[in-house]
Design an enzyme around this catalytic site. Structure first.
Site, PDB file in Angstrom:
ATOM      1  N   ASP A   5       6.337  -5.593   6.968  1.00 62.00           N
ATOM      2  CA  ASP A   5       4.980  -5.032   6.949  1.00 62.00           C
ATOM      3  C   ASP A   5       4.081  -6.067   6.284  1.00 62.00           C
ATOM      4  OD1 ASP A   5       2.674  -3.585   6.757  1.00 62.00           O
ATOM      5  OD2 ASP A   5       3.511  -1.960   5.544  1.00 62.00           O
ATOM      6  N   ASP A  65       8.854 -12.592  -4.041  1.00 62.14           N
ATOM      7  CA  ASP A  65       8.547 -13.242  -2.772  1.00 62.14           C
ATOM      8  C   ASP A  65       9.556 -12.750  -1.739  1.00 62.14           C
ATOM      9  OD1 ASP A  65       8.586 -15.062  -0.601  1.00 62.14           O
ATOM     10  OD2 ASP A  65       7.794 -16.664  -1.846  1.00 62.14           O
ATOM     11  N   GLY A  66       9.081 -12.081  -0.683  1.00 66.13           N
ATOM     12  CA  GLY A  66       9.989 -11.530   0.320  1.00 66.13           C
ATOM     13  C   GLY A  66      10.831 -12.587   0.992  1.00 66.13           C
ATOM     14  N   ASP A  95       0.821  -1.220   0.000  1.00 65.35           N
ATOM     15  CA  ASP A  95       0.000   0.000   0.000  1.00 65.35           C
ATOM     16  C   ASP A  95       0.849   1.261   0.000  1.00 65.35           C
ATOM     17  OD1 ASP A  95       0.459   0.811   2.938  1.00 65.35           O
ATOM     18  OD2 ASP A  95      -0.385  -1.193   3.163  1.00 65.35           O
ATOM     19  N   ASP A 132      -1.467 -10.936   8.308  1.00 71.81           N
ATOM     20  CA  ASP A 132      -1.426 -11.935   9.374  1.00 71.81           C
ATOM     21  C   ASP A 132      -0.902 -13.252   8.806  1.00 71.81           C
ATOM     22  OD1 ASP A 132      -2.846 -10.753  11.912  1.00 71.81           O
ATOM     23  OD2 ASP A 132      -3.971 -10.028  10.172  1.00 71.81           O
ATOM     24  N   PRO A 139      -0.493 -15.840   1.675  1.00 79.29           N
ATOM     25  CA  PRO A 139       0.889 -15.613   1.246  1.00 79.29           C
ATOM     26  C   PRO A 139       1.777 -15.037   2.338  1.00 79.29           C
ATOM     27  CG  PRO A 139      -0.585 -13.977   0.279  1.00 79.29           C
ATOM     28  CD  PRO A 139      -1.461 -15.009   0.925  1.00 79.29           C
TER      29      PRO A 139
END
Length: 282
Positions: free
Chosen positions: A154, A136-137, A85, A157, A161
């Site tokens: 960040d 993908d972090g 965001d 929950d 993913p």
């Protein structure tokens, strides 16, 4: 009038009156809806859980970024995992850093937030300090050769993913990516409703870092009381920076925050007994 019912907590929840639905669809990774509410403005929800609103996001994003950056004092490189965001990126680029890298798995979150919720990023995506990586972090921190002074997770929950961002392997890879004396900040939900998330996170972080604890913020739309943010570093002194030093570092940002200030920073690390008991349970 339509209503949006948040289903995150099973037997307990909250609803929002939907003044106007701006977007609803399933992305490659998750169900995404954006709507307007009279009290909280524009609301972004993923997989039945409210992620952020234009009215109260500052209590979350400011507390994710400003405590580690002002405690560190010399951070040049920041990594944000998730945060599509743009709210965390917005707060990061307020600081005299060199780079803020945001790694987001779902490009639709970035695109739709910029289209319908531009207030959240407030131009951060076009800031010269900002770099966006669609990846993908979890894989990013496992493979990158870059090192960062502050890493902020960040995340959603631990469902869908976002689940992999709460594992020991992920935290271990984050530590590998930190410079000496760096700080990792994570989000661990609301202890009243998600106690296992807190105790599990504390157990994993204390196994990897010399100094691991939690601090608090209050975000009205994260229902159930104060939420916990994880703090992990191998430099215990960063959690005990004097108020005068924090105030000096904060001076250039004075007037640019709505929730954070140095006194709130210090007070946030004072945990109530019921939260302390959850940590001892781990």
């Amino acid at each position: 009038m339509m209503q949006y019912l948040e289903t995150l907590h099973g037997p307990y929840g909250q609803y929002f009156a939907v003044e106007r639905e701006l977007y609803r669809d399933k992305t490659e990774y998750q169900d995404l809806v954006i709507f307007e509410n009279q009290t909280f403005g524009k609301v972004l929800a993923l997989d039945g859980a409210v992620q952020t609103t234009t009215a109260d996001n500052h209590a979350y994003h400011e507390m994710l970024l400003h405590p580690p950056l002002l405690a560190h004092g010399q951070a040049k490189r920041v990594l944000i995992i998730g945060g599509g965001d743009g709210g965390s990126l917005r707060e990061a680029v307020k600081h005299p850093i060199e780079r803020a890298v945001m790694v987001e798995i779902d490009p639709a979150v970035i695109e739709l937030s910029q289209r319908y919720l531009p207030e959240l990023s407030d131009g951060a995506f076009s800031n010269p300090k900002a770099e966006v990586v669609i990846a993908d972090g979890c894989r990013y921190v496992a493979e990158t050769e870059e090192r960062f002074d502050v890493i902020v997770v960040d995340s959603t929950d631990p469902i869908g993913p976002g689940a992999v961002l709460f594992t020991s392997d992920f935290y271990r890879d984050c530590k590998r990516c930190l410079t000496p004396g760096g700080v990792l900040v994570t989000q661990h939900g609301v202890p009243r409703l998600q106690p296992d998330e807190l105790t599990d996170g504390y157990r994993k972080l204390t196994a990897l870092f010399a100094d691991a604890t939690f601090y608090l913020t209050v975000v009205p739309t994260y229902t159930g009381g104060a939420m916990t943010l994880g703090w992990a570093s191998d430099e215990p002194a960063l959690r005990r920076v004097p108020l005068e030093t924090l105030e000096e570092r904060f001076a250039p940002l004075d007037g640019k925050t709505r929730y954070y200030n140095p006194s709130v920073h210090q007070a946030a690390f004072a945990l109530p007994p019921e939260v302390q008991r959850l940590l001892r349970r781990s």
